[in-house]
Design a protein around this motif. Structure first.
Motif, PDB file in Angstrom:
ATOM      1  N   ASN A 277       0.852  -1.183   0.000  1.00 33.85           N
ATOM      2  CA  ASN A 277       0.000   0.000   0.000  1.00 33.85           C
ATOM      3  C   ASN A 277       0.895   1.244   0.000  1.00 33.85           C
ATOM      4  O   ASN A 277       1.720   1.434   0.897  1.00 33.85           O
ATOM      5  N   TRP A 278       0.749   2.052  -1.047  1.00 30.91           N
ATOM      6  CA  TRP A 278       1.481   3.316  -1.131  1.00 30.91           C
ATOM      7  C   TRP A 278       0.552   4.420  -0.640  1.00 30.91           C
ATOM      8  O   TRP A 278      -0.565   4.580  -1.142  1.00 30.91           O
ATOM      9  N   ALA A 279       0.993   5.197   0.364  1.00 28.30           N
ATOM     10  CA  ALA A 279       0.151   6.215   0.996  1.00 28.30           C
ATOM     11  C   ALA A 279       0.855   7.567   0.946  1.00 28.30           C
ATOM     12  O   ALA A 279       2.065   7.657   1.175  1.00 28.30           O
ATOM     13  N   ASN A 280       0.072   8.621   0.668  1.00 28.43           N
ATOM     14  CA  ASN A 280       0.638   9.964   0.544  1.00 28.43           C
ATOM     15  C   ASN A 280      -0.301  10.987   1.175  1.00 28.43           C
ATOM     16  O   ASN A 280      -1.528  10.877   1.048  1.00 28.43           O
ATOM     17  N   ARG A 281       0.295  11.981   1.827  1.00 30.71           N
ATOM     18  CA  ARG A 281      -0.468  13.117   2.347  1.00 30.71           C
ATOM     19  C   ARG A 281       0.309  14.401   2.066  1.00 30.71           C
ATOM     20  O   ARG A 281       1.480  14.524   2.414  1.00 30.71           O
ATOM     21  N   VAL A 320       3.779  20.390   3.869  1.00 28.25           N
ATOM     22  CA  VAL A 320       4.321  19.122   4.365  1.00 28.25           C
ATOM     23  C   VAL A 320       3.882  17.997   3.433  1.00 28.25           C
ATOM     24  O   VAL A 320       2.706  17.896   3.077  1.00 28.25           O
ATOM     25  N   LEU A 321       4.833  17.156   3.055  1.00 26.50           N
ATOM     26  CA  LEU A 321       4.542  15.955   2.276  1.00 26.50           C
ATOM     27  C   LEU A 321       5.002  14.739   3.064  1.00 26.50           C
ATOM     28  O   LEU A 321       6.163  14.647   3.469  1.00 26.50           O
ATOM     29  N   ASN A 322       4.066  13.815   3.299  1.00 26.83           N
ATOM     30  CA  ASN A 322       4.376  12.516   3.904  1.00 26.83           C
ATOM     31  C   ASN A 322       4.087  11.438   2.875  1.00 26.83           C
ATOM     32  O   ASN A 322       2.981  11.375   2.325  1.00 26.83           O
ATOM     33  N   THR A 323       5.074  10.623   2.595  1.00 22.36           N
ATOM     34  CA  THR A 323       4.865   9.505   1.667  1.00 22.36           C
ATOM     35  C   THR A 323       5.466   8.250   2.278  1.00 22.36           C
ATOM     36  O   THR A 323       6.559   8.305   2.882  1.00 22.36           O
ATOM     37  N   GLU A 324       4.762   7.142   2.168  1.00 20.71           N
ATOM     38  CA  GLU A 324       5.262   5.898   2.769  1.00 20.71           C
ATOM     39  C   GLU A 324       4.736   4.690   2.006  1.00 20.71           C
ATOM     40  O   GLU A 324       3.668   4.735   1.380  1.00 20.71           O
ATOM     41  N   TYR A 325       5.519   3.621   2.100  1.00 25.89           N
ATOM     42  CA  TYR A 325       5.110   2.346   1.516  1.00 25.89           C
ATOM     43  C   TYR A 325       4.916   1.352   2.654  1.00 25.89           C
ATOM     44  O   TYR A 325       5.836   1.094   3.432  1.00 25.89           O
ATOM     45  N   ARG A 326       3.699   0.806   2.747  1.00 30.32           N
ATOM     46  CA  ARG A 326       3.365  -0.189   3.768  1.00 30.32           C
ATOM     47  C   ARG A 326       3.284  -1.560   3.110  1.00 30.32           C
ATOM     48  O   ARG A 326       2.627  -1.715   2.073  1.00 30.32           O
ATOM     49  N   HIS A 327       3.927  -2.536   3.717  1.00 31.69           N
ATOM     50  CA  HIS A 327       3.900  -3.892   3.153  1.00 31.69           C
ATOM     51  C   HIS A 327       3.513  -4.875   4.254  1.00 31.69           C
ATOM     52  O   HIS A 327       4.124  -4.903   5.330  1.00 31.69           O
ATOM     53  N   THR A 328       2.492  -5.674   3.975  1.00 28.88           N
ATOM     54  CA  THR A 328       2.018  -6.648   4.948  1.00 28.88           C
ATOM     55  C   THR A 328       2.966  -7.847   4.981  1.00 28.88           C
ATOM     56  O   THR A 328       3.087  -8.585   4.003  1.00 28.88           O
TER      57      THR A 328
END
Length: 408
Positions: A277-281, A320-328
């Motif tokens: 899951n790629w998530a960005n704010r 502000v930019l937050n970007t993250e990759y979540r992997h189960t």
């Protein structure tokens, strides 16, 4: 979900809702648009499932369709309920380096009608409490209300050109909001907050321009517009969301002028393969630009930059930019564990500064890092997160951040 296309002549003979334990069936029927005797529309059923999955009380929702006769069908909606009576426990070191804790209890399905009700008590050297009620579908599937009361006390650092000082900050407030859902994707909140702010000087620098003690009564008008195209599949999120918040504060005190603040959070999520899951704010915000140590946008671990520290600076504008990759990594029954790789980056406008402050190197902070998520998929917001961020810009810090729920 069963994906079928139907003509306008087909209808729903009976609609059955299965899987409810605590939730009232009348509440679910009020939230969704499909109903017995109505037209059978697969696109509307898909929207109903997405709407249900956005509710805190629903872990997952799907539907099945079976023929009753040539022109009507029986529809079965299958709901997996979340456990929604959630305790809240947080422990941290406060600004004054004192051991701090927060305990609370919230029911996100109070009375089985999707009402969020609860409160918390916090001690960070000073007592704080809050009581909150939110009923988005109290009157029908469009109108609801939210009522909040809070008595907040904390030691707050205020920043000057030559240093900082610490004040005891106390905010007593009562807030009432109307909640309106125009349609499936557009929601609005608007209302008023009556509050009293009190500042008492504790330590550090003083200024002739800033009194050591003062109390101000204020009125805050609030408006929120939520444009939501998100779809949820357990811990995975896909789609786009824009959340605009605008506030206008009036006061009769000569020390502080009328004040506005507005910010917009843009969210983009994409599921990558079966487990990613790629998530960005992206947050863009501006406020009244007075040269004051009470600037509203803060630089803080728990808000925007993981690893930066606890309330280390303030500004009157923010990007502000937050970007993250979540992997189960693990998915077994109700339990899931995710790894997380992130980059948090932000810049601020100094109080009384110019828009080009955003481009100045000493205002830019970048924090990459890694983390873990421990998730209970059957309990609402039951995500325990641990992140470790390391600053790569000048005079940066590093640190561990704990929390409940995804960072964004």
């Amino acid at each position: 979900m069963t994906l079928l296309l139907f003509s306008q002549e087909t209808s729903i003979a009976t609609l059955h809702i299965r899987g409810l334990k605590k939730t009232k069936q009348s509440f679910i029927e009020n939230v969704i648009s499909s109903h017995s005797g109505g037209v059978l529309d697969s696109l509307q059923l898909d929207k109903d499932m997405t709407r249900l999955k956005r509710l805190p009380l629903v872990s997952h929702a799907s539907y099945q369709v079976f023929a009753s006769n040539d022109t009507s069908y029986n529809v079965f909606i299958n709901i997996e309920e979340n456990f929604t009576l959630i305790p809240a426990v947080n422990v941290w070191t406060a600004t004054n380096q004192q051991f701090a804790y927060k305990i609370g209890l919230y029911d996100y399905n109070f009375l089985g009608r999707g009402i969020a009700f609860g409160g918390f008590y916090q001690n960070n050297g000073y007592d704080t409490y809050s009581i909150n009620l939110r009923a988005p579908y109290l009157f029908n599937n469009r109108w609801g209300i939210a009522i909040n009361h809070q008595n907040w006390r904390s030691e707050e650092p205020l920043y000057f050109n030559d240093g900082s000082s610490n004040y005891l900050y106390n905010n007593k407030s009562i807030e009432a909001l109307a909640l309106f859902e125009l349609n499936f994707n557009h929601k609005f909140q608007f209302g008023v907050n009556l509050f009293t702010e009190k500042y008492e000087y504790l330590s550090g620098l003083t200024s002739d321009d800033i009194p050591t003690q003062f109390e101000i009564d204020k009125v805050l008008f609030k408006f929120i517009y939520d444009l939501d195209f998100l779809d949820y599949n357990y811990q995975y999120v896909s789609g786009f969301r824009s959340l605009l918040s605008a506030q206008f504060v009036t006061t009769s005190n000569s020390f502080q002028d009328e004040f506005y603040i507005a910010w917009n959070d843009f969210f983009f999520y994409k599921q990558v393969g079966k487990r990613g899951n790629w998530a960005n704010r992206l947050r863009l915000g501006l406020s009244s630009n007075s040269e004051s140590p009470f600037a509203p946008f803060s630089v803080d671990n728990n808000l925007n930059l993981r690893g930066v520290g606890n309330l280390i600076d303030r500004g009157t504008g923010v990007i502000v930019l937050n970007t993250e990759y979540r992997h189960t990594l693990i998915q077994k029954g109700w339990f899931a564990m995710q790894s997380n790789i992130f980059i948090d980056a932000g810049t601020w406008r100094n109080p009384g500064g110019e828009l080009n402050d955003f481009a100045k190197s000493h205002n830019i902070r970048i924090y990459p890092g890694v983390g873990l998520r421990f998730i209970h998929t059957k309990i609402f917001n039951a995500v325990f997160r641990i992140d470790y961020g390391i600053g790569v810009t000048d005079n940066a810090s590093k640190g561990i951040v704990f929390g409940i729920g995804q960072y964004f």
